[in-house]
Design an enzyme around this catalytic site. Structure first.
Site, PDB file in Angstrom:
ATOM      1  N   GLU A   1      -8.619  12.908  -6.746  1.00 37.29           N
ATOM      2  CA  GLU A   1      -7.643  13.637  -8.286  1.00 37.29           C
ATOM      3  C   GLU A   1      -8.028  14.425  -8.564  1.00 37.29           C
ATOM      4  OE1 GLU A   1      -5.739   8.914  -9.089  1.00 37.29           O
ATOM      5  OE2 GLU A   1      -7.504   8.910  -8.366  1.00 37.29           O
TER       6      GLU A   1
ATOM      7  N   HIS B   1      -6.066   2.263   0.754  1.00 39.62           N
ATOM      8  CA  HIS B   1      -5.524   4.098   1.791  1.00 39.62           C
ATOM      9  C   HIS B   1      -6.346   4.736   2.188  1.00 39.62           C
ATOM     10  CE1 HIS B   1      -2.839   3.378  -2.036  1.00 39.62           C
ATOM     11  NE2 HIS B   1      -3.531   4.141  -2.818  1.00 39.62           N
TER      12      HIS B   1
ATOM     13  N   ASP C   1       0.754  -0.951  -0.018  1.00 43.88           N
ATOM     14  CA  ASP C   1       0.193   0.291  -0.120  1.00 43.88           C
ATOM     15  C   ASP C   1       1.003   1.392   0.165  1.00 43.88           C
ATOM     16  OD1 ASP C   1      -1.286   2.252   0.768  1.00 43.88           O
ATOM     17  OD2 ASP C   1      -3.162   1.339   1.454  1.00 43.88           O
ATOM     18  N   HIS C   2       1.278   2.169  -1.265  1.00 45.34           N
ATOM     19  CA  HIS C   2       2.166   2.431  -1.525  1.00 45.34           C
ATOM     20  C   HIS C   2       2.061   4.485  -0.103  1.00 45.34           C
ATOM     21  CE1 HIS C   2       0.076   4.089  -4.619  1.00 45.34           C
ATOM     22  NE2 HIS C   2       0.775   5.654  -3.980  1.00 45.34           N
TER      23      HIS C   2
ATOM     24  N   LYS D   1       4.718   6.228   2.342  1.00 37.31           N
ATOM     25  CA  LYS D   1       5.004   8.323   1.987  1.00 37.31           C
ATOM     26  C   LYS D   1       5.317   9.103   3.561  1.00 37.31           C
ATOM     27  CE  LYS D   1       1.604   8.995  -1.441  1.00 37.31           C
ATOM     28  NZ  LYS D   1       2.309   9.545  -2.429  1.00 37.31           N
TER      29      LYS D   1
HETATM   30  N1  NAP Z   1       0.185   2.575 -12.134  1.00 35.79           N
HETATM   31  C1  NAP Z   1       0.408   2.114 -10.987  1.00 35.79           C
HETATM   32  O1  NAP Z   1       0.436   3.586 -10.801  1.00 35.79           O
HETATM   33  C2  NAP Z   1      -0.765   1.363 -10.346  1.00 35.79           C
HETATM   34  C3  NAP Z   1      -0.403   1.980  -8.654  1.00 35.79           C
HETATM   35  C4  NAP Z   1      -0.856   1.459  -7.523  1.00 35.79           C
HETATM   36  C5  NAP Z   1      -0.990  -0.569  -8.041  1.00 35.79           C
HETATM   37  N2  NAP Z   1      -0.822  -0.800  -9.442  1.00 35.79           N
HETATM   38  C6  NAP Z   1      -1.300  -1.787  -9.678  1.00 35.79           C
HETATM   39  O2  NAP Z   1       0.423  -2.286 -10.256  1.00 35.79           O
HETATM   40  C7  NAP Z   1       0.537  -3.839 -10.850  1.00 35.79           C
HETATM   41  C8  NAP Z   1       1.313  -2.658 -12.489  1.00 35.79           C
HETATM   42  O3  NAP Z   1       0.535  -1.768 -12.922  1.00 35.79           O
HETATM   43  P1  NAP Z   1       0.188  -1.447 -14.370  1.00 35.79           P
HETATM   44  O4  NAP Z   1      -0.265  -0.275 -14.123  1.00 35.79           O
HETATM   45  O5  NAP Z   1       2.295  -1.172 -14.549  1.00 35.79           O
HETATM   46  O6  NAP Z   1      -0.498  -2.741 -15.406  1.00 35.79           O
HETATM   47  P2  NAP Z   1       0.011  -2.117 -16.807  1.00 35.79           P
HETATM   48  O7  NAP Z   1       0.978  -1.004 -17.205  1.00 35.79           O
HETATM   49  O8  NAP Z   1      -1.014  -2.802 -17.071  1.00 35.79           O
HETATM   50  O9  NAP Z   1       1.151  -3.011 -17.032  1.00 35.79           O
HETATM   51  C9  NAP Z   1       0.884  -4.895 -16.755  1.00 35.79           C
HETATM   52  C10 NAP Z   1       1.803  -5.520 -17.054  1.00 35.79           C
HETATM   53  O10 NAP Z   1       1.888  -6.997 -17.049  1.00 35.79           O
HETATM   54  C11 NAP Z   1       2.299  -7.350 -18.114  1.00 35.79           C
HETATM   55  N3  NAP Z   1       0.873  -8.843 -18.402  1.00 35.79           N
HETATM   56  C12 NAP Z   1       0.464  -8.677 -18.922  1.00 35.79           C
HETATM   57  N4  NAP Z   1      -0.401 -10.069 -18.667  1.00 35.79           N
HETATM   58  C13 NAP Z   1       0.723 -10.464 -19.446  1.00 35.79           C
HETATM   59  C14 NAP Z   1       0.938 -12.079 -19.682  1.00 35.79           C
HETATM   60  N5  NAP Z   1      -0.279 -12.485 -19.467  1.00 35.79           N
HETATM   61  N6  NAP Z   1       2.649 -12.204 -19.496  1.00 35.79           N
HETATM   62  C15 NAP Z   1       3.250 -11.779 -19.421  1.00 35.79           C
HETATM   63  N7  NAP Z   1       3.450 -10.319 -18.879  1.00 35.79           N
HETATM   64  C16 NAP Z   1       1.871  -9.631 -18.824  1.00 35.79           C
HETATM   65  C17 NAP Z   1       2.105  -5.948 -19.305  1.00 35.79           C
HETATM   66  O11 NAP Z   1       3.285  -6.777 -20.151  1.00 35.79           O
HETATM   67  P3  NAP Z   1       2.902  -6.679 -21.855  1.00 35.79           P
HETATM   68  O12 NAP Z   1       3.801  -5.348 -21.851  1.00 35.79           O
HETATM   69  O13 NAP Z   1       3.454  -7.594 -22.157  1.00 35.79           O
HETATM   70  O14 NAP Z   1       1.613  -6.450 -22.083  1.00 35.79           O
HETATM   71  C18 NAP Z   1       2.167  -5.387 -18.041  1.00 35.79           C
HETATM   72  O15 NAP Z   1       4.770  -5.159 -18.118  1.00 35.79           O
HETATM   73  C19 NAP Z   1      -0.861  -3.783 -11.256  1.00 35.79           C
HETATM   74  O16 NAP Z   1      -1.801  -4.790 -10.297  1.00 35.79           O
HETATM   75  C20 NAP Z   1      -1.859  -2.585 -10.734  1.00 35.79           C
HETATM   76  O17 NAP Z   1      -2.930  -2.568 -10.006  1.00 35.79           O
HETATM   77  C21 NAP Z   1      -0.705   0.233 -10.174  1.00 35.79           C
END
Ligand code: NAP
Length: 507
Positions: A237, A261, A198-199, A203
């Protein structure tokens, strides 16, 4: 669990905490989170000298990349997003331990390749078999990745070394799914080797809630129902859902933000003083206070969910949620959620905690406002104090981190007129050090095995127990309200507080 290293517990806490021999495997390394936060945080840690000399970073993803392509990707993300300046000598050392493994999550060969890569790095870089697996992937893949780690012997805890799992949020989408996920994870990793992110807890300002409350004498005596009128916890946001329709639709604001959060902020604000700052003691107090949270009797009146409609934001026209790309035009997903909670214990009985979060609101801000009761008696006549609000302590979590105290002061002049003034502490002005990014702190803590800032299963489950009945009520009753993009939310949320004779802050 107390820290896994008793020697460190006894160490001077002002000394830098440096990770021992270790490596990090990031699944989903091409994703948004990895590029914007994780890879830059690894570099910033290296730059601050907090990683061991042979630290290794393995990226796992589907792209047909070689090690050099991956290194170039990390390089670009660091240049764009790192907090600290780029230093060639730090970079040259870091790339010695950088490797890429290509594959999908159901590809056994890829996991065998990952195993070989780890063994090779153990020899070449001296990582000592200590690896953390960071699951930065869509939540539906959490179970399969964890099971693949087990199947290929990557999660085996060998004598003298460790294997850890780092799991991004959301941890489940309700109590049942959180418990199911946990079952899978705990069949593979022992509980003390599981780090749920839980980032917000990484903080500085969130950790400072504990410093404010428990390192001072000024606040704690008034931090209770005798003096506090109510508490407002806001995470607003100004952006919409951007390109994240697939993730957001069906999840919504309450699951995405309140369950984790905001309930963590409530727990830190309302909990009793822990016996120590060991993870066990902290978790016990947080879980206890979350367990005492009482849901409103009338969920129809004391919770609000809404969706943003078209409007104007920052001088630009913004489309409504239902018109966003990839969103089902009949979606009932909440982009705004507000709830009124109470805490059934001696300290807080009768004090409402109003929690709200939303996208496309007036401004990006996260804050906790502790609003105090009015003076029980005023020797001033009514006209002197008619513009005086209630005293408040506002903890600003982001963006301009700090604390504001609001109180009444005499307006200069010959008549007695009292108006609100504020006294301000800003991190940027009081300290020369800039605050590390939350992910720097959290990745370092994972490598050190320090679980203080990671929610335990008990807390996650208790939080879902609070949210599940609200989500079920919303599913069964009507449609979300609407609010214009760029405003401070739906009129129903204003009415919710007005019925209590209160109003939302406009931060
Ligand atoms: N973004 C944020 O600010 C944020 C904040 C809080 C929490 N999170 C959490 O962090 C996690 C990642 O979020 P994100 O925003 O970075 O997601 P994202 O941009 O959709 O990235 C997902 C990653 O998973 C890979 N992937 C998806 N399906 C796959 C498969 N079948 N086999 C291998 N690789 C696969 C994708 O690779 P490809 O490039 O090959 O598609 C990509 O590297 C999630 O659990 C999200 O809930 C994110």
């Amino acid at each position: 669990m107390s820290s896994s290293n008793p020697l460190r517990d006894a160490a001077d806490r002002r000394l830098p905490r440096i990770a021992g021999p270790s490596g990090l495997v990031i699944f989903g390394v091409t994703g948004d989170l990895s590029r914007k936060k994780l890879m830059p945080a690894v570099y910033d840690l290296a730059n601050r000298g907090l990683l061991p000399p042979g630290f290794s970073l393995i990226g796992f993803a589907r792209r047909e990349w070689q090690d050099e392509d991956f290194a170039q990707e990390v390089h670009d993300s660091v240049k764009e997003h790192a907090r600290t300046p780029f230093r060639e000598e730090v970079w040259q050392q870091l790339i010695q331990g950088m490797r890429f493994v290509q594959g999908t999550f159901d590809d056994d060969n890829a996991f065998e390749q990952l195993k070989k890569t780890i063994e090779e790095l153990d020899k070449a870089q001296g990582t000592g078999g200590n690896f953390a697996f960071y699951l930065s992937v869509p939540p539906k893949f959490f179970p399969s990745v964890v099971q693949q780690l087990k199947k290929h012997g990557l999660a085996d805890q060998k004598e003298g070394s460790w294997r850890r799992a780092v799991i991004e949020k959301p941890f489940g989408h309700n109590l049942q799914s959180a418990q199911d996920l946990n079952k899978v994870v705990h069949e593979v990793f022992p509980p003390h080797e599981v780090f749920r992110i839980d980032h917000y807890l990484g903080k500085e300002t969130v950790q400072n809630i504990l410093a404010l409350r428990f390192a001072n004498t000024l606040f704690e005596p008034i931090w209770n129902r005798s003096y506090v009128d109510h508490v407002q916890i806001t995470m607003a946001e100004d952006i919409g859902i951007g390109g994240r329709a697939g993730y957001y639709d069906g999840i919504g604001a309450a699951r995405d933000v309140i369950q984790n959060h905001l309930l963590q902020l409530l727990a830190l604000t309302a909990m009793e003083e822990p016996a120590s700052f060991d993870a066990d003691a902290l978790v016990a107090e947080k879980t206890k206070v979350l367990g005492a949270v009482k849901l409103p009797k009338d969920l129809g009146k004391e919770t609000v969910r809404a969706q943003y409609a078209a409007g104007w934001q920052g001088g630009e026209k913004a489309v409504g949620y239902l018109q966003e790309d990839g969103i089902d035009p009949k979606s009932k997903t909440d982009t705004y959620a507000a709830v009124k909670l109470e805490i059934d214990n001696r300290r807080w009985a009768g004090v409402p905690f109003y929690l709200r979060t939303g996208k496309r609101l007036g401004r990006r801000v996260t804050e906790i406002a502790v609003v105090f009761q009015r003076a029980p008696h005023s020797p001033f006549d009514h006209t002197a104090t008619e513009e005086l609000g209630q005293n408040a302590i506002v903890i600003r979590v982001q963006p301009d981190e700090g604390i504001t105290m609001r109180f009444g002061s005499k307006v200069p002049g010959t008549s007695m007129e009292i108006r609100d003034v504020s006294m301000d502490f800003a991190y940027g002005e009081s300290f020369t050090e800039s605050s590390p990014e939350a992910y720097e702190r959290l990745i370092l803590d994972v490598l050190l095995g320090d679980s203080n800032l990671f929610p335990r299963l008990e807390e996650v489950e208790t939080s879902w127990r609070i949210l599940d009945p609200i989500e079920e009520y919303w599913d069964a009753h009507g449609k979300p309200a609407q609010y214009e993009a760029g405003t401070w939310g739906p009129v129903e949320a204003d009415e919710m507080l007005a019925r209590d004779g209160r109003s939302w802050r406009r931060p």
